[in-house]
Design a protein around this motif. Structure first.
Motif, mmCIF file in Angstrom:
data_model
loop_
_atom_site.group_PDB
_atom_site.id
_atom_site.type_symbol
_atom_site.label_atom_id
_atom_site.label_comp_id
_atom_site.label_asym_id
_atom_site.label_seq_id
_atom_site.Cartn_x
_atom_site.Cartn_y
_atom_site.Cartn_z
ATOM 1 N N UNK A 76 0.813 -1.219 0.000
ATOM 2 C CA UNK A 76 0.000 0.000 0.000
ATOM 3 C C UNK A 76 0.849 1.271 0.000
ATOM 4 N N UNK A 77 2.045 1.211 0.585
ATOM 5 C CA UNK A 77 2.882 2.406 0.651
ATOM 6 C C UNK A 77 3.970 2.433 -0.441
ATOM 7 N N UNK A 78 3.898 1.505 -1.410
ATOM 8 C CA UNK A 78 4.919 1.430 -2.458
ATOM 9 C C UNK A 78 4.732 2.560 -3.467
ATOM 10 N N UNK A 79 5.847 3.057 -3.994
ATOM 11 C CA UNK A 79 5.783 4.054 -5.053
ATOM 12 C C UNK A 79 5.253 3.402 -6.322
ATOM 13 N N UNK A 80 4.675 4.213 -7.210
ATOM 14 C CA UNK A 80 4.046 3.668 -8.414
ATOM 15 C C UNK A 80 5.008 2.854 -9.273
ATOM 16 N N UNK A 81 6.286 3.263 -9.354
ATOM 17 C CA UNK A 81 7.245 2.540 -10.189
ATOM 18 C C UNK A 81 8.130 1.584 -9.383
ATOM 19 N N UNK A 82 7.694 1.237 -8.165
ATOM 20 C CA UNK A 82 8.471 0.308 -7.335
ATOM 21 C C UNK A 82 8.501 -1.063 -8.002
ATOM 22 N N UNK A 83 9.588 -1.823 -7.794
ATOM 23 C CA UNK A 83 9.647 -3.168 -8.364
ATOM 24 C C UNK A 83 8.481 -4.032 -7.862
ATOM 25 N N UNK A 84 7.991 -4.900 -8.729
ATOM 26 C CA UNK A 84 6.912 -5.828 -8.396
ATOM 27 C C UNK A 84 7.337 -7.227 -8.777
ATOM 28 N N UNK A 85 6.802 -8.207 -8.098
ATOM 29 C CA UNK A 85 7.010 -9.584 -8.527
ATOM 30 C C UNK A 85 5.671 -10.306 -8.491
ATOM 31 N N UNK A 86 5.582 -11.396 -9.250
ATOM 32 C CA UNK A 86 4.339 -12.146 -9.300
ATOM 33 C C UNK A 86 4.639 -13.626 -9.484
ATOM 34 N N UNK A 87 3.666 -14.445 -9.103
ATOM 35 C CA UNK A 87 3.705 -15.879 -9.345
ATOM 36 C C UNK A 87 2.283 -16.329 -9.600
ATOM 37 N N UNK A 88 2.076 -17.046 -10.708
ATOM 38 C CA UNK A 88 0.755 -17.522 -11.089
ATOM 39 C C UNK A 88 0.856 -19.015 -11.394
#
Length: 133
Positions: A76-88
Motif C-alpha cells: 500500500x505504501x509502495x511508489x508507483x514505479x516500485x519493483x513488483x514480482x508475481x507468481x501464477x
C-alpha cells in the motif's frame, strides 16, 4: 483439448505450470524460468476471475490455450514505479510453446519454450569430504 466442465466449475488438471516474474525499477517486465509440476491426483486449479494483467499460454501457432488474469501484490505504501514480482499457477491441459504477459492488449514480456531440456549433472563430495580425482 480442455475438458468440458459445467458453468462455474473448474476442470481438474494433473499438471500445472508455475509462472513467475518481475517488473524492475525501470518498469521493464521479465519472466523467471517457468516450470511444470505433475500432480499426484488431478486437482481443480482455481484462478482469478479478473485482474489488470493477463498470462496467456500459446501453442506453436500462437493460439491461446489458457488465459488467466491476475493482479500482482502491491504494498500500500509502495511508489508507483516500485519493483513488483508475481507468481501464477496455471492448469495445463495442452503443452504451451510460449508464455505471454499482457496488460490490456500491450505485450509486456514473452517466454518461449526451450528447444531442449537442460542437461543436469550432480556432483557431490565422497563420504570423506573429498572429490574423486
Amino acid at each position: 483439448g480442455r475438458p468440458i466442465a459445467p458453468r462455474g466449475a473448474v476442470p481438474a488438471a494433473d499438471r500445472v505450470l508455475v509462472v513467475s516474474g518481475q517488473r524492475n525499477e525501470e518498469g521493464i517486465w521479465s519472466f523467471h524460468p517457468a516450470y511444470e509440476v505433475s500432480l499426484d491426483e488431478p486437482q481443480s486449479i482455481v484462478t482469478p476471475d479478473s485482474g489488470e494483467y493477463l498470462i496467456e499460454l500459446l501453442d506453436e501457432k500462437g493460439r491461446v490455450l489458457t488465459s488467466v488474469p491476475f493482479d500482482p501484490p502491491i504494498l500500500s505504501d509502495a511508489e508507483e514505479d516500485a519493483p513488483l514480482s508475481f507468481e501464477v499457477v496455471l492448469p495445463l491441459f495442452e503443452r504451451p510453446e510460449v508464455v505471454v504477459l499482457k496488460q490490456g492488449d500491450n505485450e509486456l514480456a514473452r517466454l518461449e519454450r526451450s528447444p531442449s531440456a537442460p542437461d543436469v549433472e550432480l556432483t557431490s563430495p565422497t563420504a570423506n569430504g573429498r572429490r574423486p580425482m
